[in-house]
Design an enzyme around this catalytic site. Structure first.
Site, short mmCIF file in Angstrom:
data_model
loop_
_atom_site.label_atom_id
_atom_site.label_comp_id
_atom_site.label_asym_id
_atom_site.label_seq_id
_atom_site.Cartn_x
_atom_site.Cartn_y
_atom_site.Cartn_z
N LYS A 30 8.32 5.28 13.10
CA LYS A 30 9.40 6.04 12.47
C LYS A 30 10.62 6.17 13.38
O LYS A 30 11.73 6.34 12.90
CB LYS A 30 8.92 7.43 12.03
CG LYS A 30 7.74 7.35 11.08
CD LYS A 30 7.93 8.10 9.79
CE LYS A 30 6.83 7.72 8.84
NZ LYS A 30 6.91 8.00 7.49
N LYS A 64 2.89 -1.55 4.60
CA LYS A 64 2.29 -0.47 3.81
C LYS A 64 3.23 0.00 2.70
O LYS A 64 4.43 0.09 2.90
CB LYS A 64 2.01 0.69 4.79
CG LYS A 64 1.33 1.89 4.19
CD LYS A 64 1.26 3.04 5.19
CE LYS A 64 2.20 4.15 4.80
NZ LYS A 64 1.99 5.44 5.43
N LYS A 98 6.30 5.99 0.74
CA LYS A 98 7.29 6.65 -0.10
C LYS A 98 8.62 6.87 0.61
O LYS A 98 9.64 6.99 -0.02
CB LYS A 98 6.75 7.95 -0.68
CG LYS A 98 6.35 9.01 0.33
CD LYS A 98 5.91 10.26 -0.44
CE LYS A 98 4.69 10.92 0.13
NZ LYS A 98 4.84 11.46 1.48
P1 ATP Z 1 5.96 8.60 4.40
O1 ATP Z 1 6.47 7.29 3.93
O2 ATP Z 1 6.88 9.76 4.15
O3 ATP Z 1 5.42 8.58 5.79
P2 ATP Z 1 3.54 8.14 3.02
O4 ATP Z 1 3.80 7.44 1.73
O5 ATP Z 1 2.95 7.38 4.14
O6 ATP Z 1 4.79 8.95 3.47
P3 ATP Z 1 2.07 10.57 3.45
O7 ATP Z 1 2.56 11.87 2.95
O8 ATP Z 1 2.23 10.27 4.88
O9 ATP Z 1 2.65 9.37 2.61
O10 ATP Z 1 0.57 10.38 3.07
C1 ATP Z 1 -0.17 11.08 2.11
C2 ATP Z 1 -1.55 10.49 2.06
O11 ATP Z 1 -1.48 9.21 1.44
C3 ATP Z 1 -2.18 10.25 3.43
O12 ATP Z 1 -3.56 10.56 3.37
C4 ATP Z 1 -1.96 8.79 3.67
O13 ATP Z 1 -2.91 8.25 4.54
C5 ATP Z 1 -2.09 8.23 2.25
N1 ATP Z 1 -1.33 6.99 2.10
C6 ATP Z 1 0.00 6.83 2.30
N2 ATP Z 1 0.38 5.56 2.06
C7 ATP Z 1 -0.76 4.90 1.71
C8 ATP Z 1 -1.04 3.54 1.35
N3 ATP Z 1 -0.08 2.64 1.30
N4 ATP Z 1 -2.32 3.20 1.07
C9 ATP Z 1 -3.31 4.13 1.11
N5 ATP Z 1 -3.11 5.42 1.44
C10 ATP Z 1 -1.85 5.81 1.74
#
Ligand code: ATP
Ligand code: LTN
Length: 330
Positions: free
Chosen positions: A111, A195, A198
């Protein structure tokens, strides 16, 4: 009773990755122990975010939690910032994680990679301290997360071991992470080597996307050269990602998914994946809309914060006492 805790940051539109890697499974834990699911709004502040957007994301996430089948009678659902003990414990625990180990965290490196030092907030660097506070406050035994968060649970374990060695074995409970066998890392549809995320949306399916948009996105997902359908993350990352999405929604193994698609052409393969995703998300979206419109989530959050706070206060007192802060009510 086993305590299970997890949270999601209200940083943006939830993706299919969040759903498969986290949200979808939360309700299953309700039969296995005492569940705490929260909205990590303080964590959402670790990167710049518009205040109104943050507030709306928080409402959305509460409605998504309820739409996913979490029952507020069984699960304590709350907003992190509404339980002040998170920040209070954070202030103590920040002294027991060190600069070196924090700077090695993959999430921090990713990040902050494109940011100037002068723009990186302390909160982003100290993220794992707050996350450790979230976990240990509820004496959590199990922390269900996607693959990207495992390192943060591991550093929490290091912290717990460190504290317990110094202040006594019963100071903090040692948590374990739990990741799904299938679907712990859903990749972007436009670049299946990164990955689905969001806060950096590239080829993401959002949980709020209209069904026809979802269908379009899946139909135009990157596949790989060749025409056979089999699982090979290295050489066929696009097809493997779609197989993972299918297997996790159908709750079958990857092998079973591969067997199911034997002899399919890419076009029909994608068509069926799209329909599977839509069949799952359409009723979910309907429930989400109803909950959001009714405003019923607000009372759930209020009650949840009250209950969470009572439990958190006990742990906080225990830690304050262990490290030597004077309790003037004693
Ligand atoms: P950001 O992009 O803001 O870091 P994020 O999409 O990675 O957000 P988080 O809020 O960090 O989402 O994660 C929420 C949950 O979703 C966590 O348990 C994380 O491990 C899971 N998660 C996030 N992205 C994925 C993905 N691509 N595949 C599977 N699990 C995911
Ligand atoms: N860092 C997590 C969100 C999160 C969390 C937690 C998850 C904050 N605190 C405690 C589990 C337990 C994320 O980015 N998904």
């Amino acid at each position: 009773m086993t305590r299970i805790l997890s949270g999601i940051k209200p940083t943006g539109n939830l993706t299919l990755g969040n759903y498969i890697g986290a949200l979808k499974h939360f309700k299953d834990f309700q039969e296995q122990g005492e569940v705490f699911i929260f909205i990590a709004d303080l964590h959402a502040l670790t990167l710049p975010i518009d205040p109104e957007v943050l507030r709306q994301n928080t409402r959305d996430l509460a409605a998504f939690y309820l739409a996913s089948g979490l029952d507020p009678e069984k699960t304590t659902i709350f907003v992190q910032s509404a339980v002040p003990q998170h920040a209070e414990l954070n202030a103590i625990l920040q002294n027991y994680l060190y600069m070196g180990e924090l700077s090695r965290m993959t999430q921090f490196k990713e990040k902050s990679a494109h940011m100037k030092d002068s723009a990186i907030g302390l909160g982003l660097f100290a993220y794992p301290v707050l996350m450790a506070s979230d976990i240990v406050l509820y004496d959590a035994d199990i922390v269900p997360v996607g693959e990207d968060q495992v390192q943060h649970v591991e550093i929490t374990r290091d912290l717990v071991n460190r504290m317990n060695k110094r202040y006594g074995e019963k100071t903090l409970v040692l948590p374990n992470y739990k990741i799904n066998k299938v679907g712990a890392r859903i990749m972007s549809l436009s670049d299946p080597t990164v990955k689905m995320s969001k806060s950096d949306p590239k080829g993401d399916i959002f949980l709020k996307d209209p069904v026809e948009v979802i269908r379009k996105k899946i139909m135009s997902a990157v596949t790989d050269s060749g025409s056979e359908i089999y699982y090979d993350k290295e050489n066929k990352p696009g097809v493997s990602n779609l197989l993972t999405i299918y297997a996790s929604l159908k709750e079958i193994s990857i092998e079973e998914a591969v067997a199911h698609f034997q002899g399919y052409r890419y076009g029909d393969f994608k068509k069926e994946i799209a329909q599977t995703v839509i069949d799952e998300l359409e009723p979910f979206q309907k429930r989400y809309q109803e909950i959001l419109a009714s405003g019923s989530y607000l009372e759930v959050l209020r009650k949840g914060a009250k209950k969470a706070s009572q439990i958190a206060e006990k742990t906080l007192k225990r830690v304050q006492n262990a490290v030597g802060l004077l309790d003037t009510d004693e």
